[in-house]
Design a protein around this motif. Structure first.
Motif, short mmCIF file in Angstrom:
data_model
loop_
_atom_site.label_atom_id
_atom_site.label_comp_id
_atom_site.label_asym_id
_atom_site.label_seq_id
_atom_site.Cartn_x
_atom_site.Cartn_y
_atom_site.Cartn_z
N GLU A 1 17.15 37.39 1.58
CA GLU A 1 16.68 36.06 1.18
C GLU A 1 16.09 35.27 2.35
O GLU A 1 15.22 34.41 2.17
N GLN A 2 16.53 35.53 3.57
CA GLN A 2 16.06 34.77 4.72
C GLN A 2 14.79 35.37 5.32
O GLN A 2 13.81 34.67 5.57
N THR A 3 14.80 36.68 5.52
CA THR A 3 13.66 37.33 6.17
C THR A 3 12.66 37.90 5.18
O THR A 3 11.50 38.14 5.53
N GLY A 4 13.09 38.17 3.94
CA GLY A 4 12.20 38.78 2.97
C GLY A 4 12.09 40.28 3.11
O GLY A 4 11.37 40.93 2.35
N ASP A 5 12.80 40.90 4.08
CA ASP A 5 12.75 42.34 4.27
C ASP A 5 13.55 43.04 3.19
O ASP A 5 14.58 42.53 2.73
N THR A 6 13.08 44.21 2.81
CA THR A 6 13.81 44.99 1.82
C THR A 6 15.03 45.63 2.45
O THR A 6 15.02 46.02 3.63
N ILE A 7 16.09 45.71 1.68
CA ILE A 7 17.35 46.29 2.14
C ILE A 7 17.54 47.62 1.44
O ILE A 7 17.53 47.68 0.21
N ALA A 8 17.70 48.66 2.21
CA ALA A 8 17.88 49.99 1.63
C ALA A 8 19.30 50.15 1.10
O ALA A 8 20.24 49.54 1.62
N ASN A 9 19.41 50.96 0.05
CA ASN A 9 20.73 51.30 -0.46
C ASN A 9 21.54 52.00 0.62
O ASN A 9 21.02 52.86 1.35
N GLU A 10 22.80 51.66 0.71
CA GLU A 10 23.65 52.29 1.71
C GLU A 10 24.04 53.70 1.30
O GLU A 10 24.31 54.54 2.15
N SER A 11 24.08 53.97 -0.01
CA SER A 11 24.47 55.30 -0.48
C SER A 11 23.92 55.53 -1.88
O SER A 11 23.71 54.59 -2.64
N VAL A 12 23.68 56.80 -2.19
CA VAL A 12 23.34 57.26 -3.54
C VAL A 12 24.29 58.42 -3.83
O VAL A 12 24.09 59.54 -3.34
N MET A 13 25.33 58.15 -4.61
CA MET A 13 26.39 59.13 -4.82
C MET A 13 26.06 60.04 -6.00
O MET A 13 25.63 59.58 -7.06
N VAL A 14 26.26 61.33 -5.79
CA VAL A 14 26.06 62.33 -6.84
C VAL A 14 27.28 63.23 -6.89
O VAL A 14 28.11 63.27 -5.96
N GLN A 15 27.36 63.98 -8.00
CA GLN A 15 28.43 64.97 -8.16
C GLN A 15 27.87 66.31 -7.73
O GLN A 15 27.01 66.88 -8.42
N GLY A 16 28.32 66.82 -6.58
CA GLY A 16 27.77 68.07 -6.08
C GLY A 16 28.59 68.61 -4.93
O GLY A 16 29.71 68.15 -4.64
N ASP A 17 28.02 69.58 -4.24
CA ASP A 17 28.67 70.21 -3.08
C ASP A 17 27.78 69.97 -1.87
O ASP A 17 26.56 70.20 -1.92
#
Length: 466
Positions: A345-361
């Motif tokens: 909200e202050q800088t307008g920069d996009t924030i990346a997701n910290e994690s994308v969790m999946v079910q796997g090995d």
């Protein structure tokens, strides 16, 4: 309703054939039984009506003799509901007509010499002589009555058949579907299996006639399992055993290159030719080492490396794998795109997701992504960009700018040792390994080519969210 089935066609239905055969057999037996019943009814109707005509003839013989021997008494005919009435005649012993009904002719309806019961044309005639009374009675009944009785009986037998036939077909269909439901369960079990699943099918609950089929399938699965295990063991052992001598040969080759580089005994064209031969040998050893690695990965994939699943972060997997491609020319070509969740909200920069969790090995995902990246780097040229994209679907996508794969070959290249039309060296194992791992983790590998501007390959590994 189909009474005939094309027995030579492919994809025929056993349930439909049984239903049609049972309906045909039931209809045939019903018609046969109806025919026998009608025949018995015809014989019994003739017997009853013949007896009735005999009784009428006996009654006619007891009528009084007219006072005049030259006159004939004409009996009035009773009111009837059809045009043909019963004809009656009584003759004296000398052949003189004594009595007759109104519609009966003056001439004998049949020979008077003996007792007769015959059918002629539209009439059934009974001739009954009475020697003790010096009289002969003749009674003719229309055959129409007998045929009408037969037709009524036929209607009574066949109309229920026509009425019950659709109900019988529905009942048979319902019963057969209940019987074949267990076979449908077996079919669904086989359809839902993964291509590499060879577990035995359940034999309990099957009809006795289908038990040998299920047992035969289990025996076939067992033989295929043994063959597959032997192939896996051979590939894994061969690749494992080859890695050591290949590594030793590569080490000896590096030592030979070092010694040859500092040697002064060979100069000129001979030295150049020798360097070329050493370089060719090095490339072949590298390619052979790469094949061994791929065979080991394929063996692990066939052994079910991705079947044990747990929550894994795709972003961590991508970053770990990309660190392995540490050559400057590789780092310059690889680009990682992470999903964005929101904007600051202050800088307008996009924030990346910290994690994308999946079910796997973790190990299996690393093998899959590594093969996708290697495939893209190998077939997209030496300067083209390769993009690795993580999406919140969740999925891993690898896009390259190479020549791509013809659309009719996209399914074929998923098989081991199947390659596209790229001139780049390769063994045709990378996409087969990724496809096997994707199936084991409950995901899918989608391939799109051309991806953009008429070229490139877009590989998307779609996974199950954790």
């Amino acid at each position: 309703m189909a009474w005939a089935t094309d027995w030579t066609s492919e994809g025929w239905s056993l349930e439909r054939r049984l239903r049609n055969r049972l309906l045909a057999a039931m209809t045939g037996l019903w018609l046969l039984g109806s025919g026998l019943a009608l025949y018995a009814q015809w014989k019994e109707t003739n017997r009853v009506l013949d007896t009735a005509q005999e009784e009428i003839a006996t009654t006619l013989l007891l009528l009084p003799t007219p006072p005049s021997t030259d006159s004939t008494i004409v009996l009035p005919h009773p009111a009837i509901s059809h045009n043909q009435a019963m004809l009656m005649q009584v003759y004296a012993k000398d052949g003189r007509l004594v009595w007759r009904t109104q519609q009966a002719p003056d001439k004998p309806l049949a020979p008077l010499a003996k007792h007769l019961s015959i059918s002629e044309g539209d009439w059934h005639i009974v001739v009954l002589p009475a020697p003790h009374l010096d009289r002969i009675a003749v009674v003719a009944a229309p055959m129409h009555d007998r045929l009408e009785a037969l037709l009524s009986g036929a209607q009574a037998l066949l109309l229920p058949l026509l009425a019950l036939l659709p109900l019988t077909a529905l009942t048979l269909t319902w019963m057969l579907r209940r019987v074949f439901r267990r076979l449908d369960d077996l079919n669904q079990d086989l359809r839902a299996r993964d291509r590499g699943e060879l577990d035995p099918v359940a034999v309990t609950g099957l009809p006795r006639e289908l038990t040998p089929l299920a047992e035969g399938l289990n025996q076939l699965f067992e033989r295929l399992m043994q063959v597959r295990q032997a192939e896996r063991a051979f590939a894994a052992n061969s690749a494992h055993e080859l890695r050591t001598p290949i590594a030793a040969a590569q080490a000896q080759l590096q030592r030979l290159v070092h010694e040859f580089t500092h040697s002064v005994t060979m100069q000129g064209d001979e030295r150049t030719a020798m360097l070329q031969r050493i370089d060719t040998l090095g490339r072949q050893l590298t390619r052979l080492h790469h094949l061994c690695v791929k065979l080991l990965q394929l063996s692990r994939a066939d052994a079910g490396v991705g079947q044990h699943t747990e929550p894994v972060d795709l972003i961590d997997v991508a970053q770990l794998v990309l660190e392995e491609f540490n050559q400057p020319e590789q780092q310059a070509r690889l680009h990682l795109e992470l999903p964005t969740a929101a904007s600051d909200e202050q800088t307008g920069d996009t924030i990346a997701n910290e994690s994308v969790m999946v079910q796997g090995d973790l190990d299996a995902l690393g093998i899959a992504l590594r093969n996708l990246i290697e495939n893209a780097l190998l077939h997209s040229g030496e300067t083209q960009q390769v993009t690795v994209r993580i999406t919140p679907l969740p999925s891993i996508e690898v896009l390259d700018e190479g020549p791509g794969i013809p659309p009719d070959r996209l399914d074929t290249v998923r098989q081991p040792f199947e390659r596209g039309e790229s001139p780049s060296p390769g063994h045709g194992l990378g996409l087969a390994i990724v496809s096997a791992i994707a199936r084991q983790m409950g995901g899918t590998l989608d391939l799109v080519s051309p991806a953009a501007n008429g070229h490139g390959l877009h590989a998307k590994l779609l996974l199950r969210p954790a």
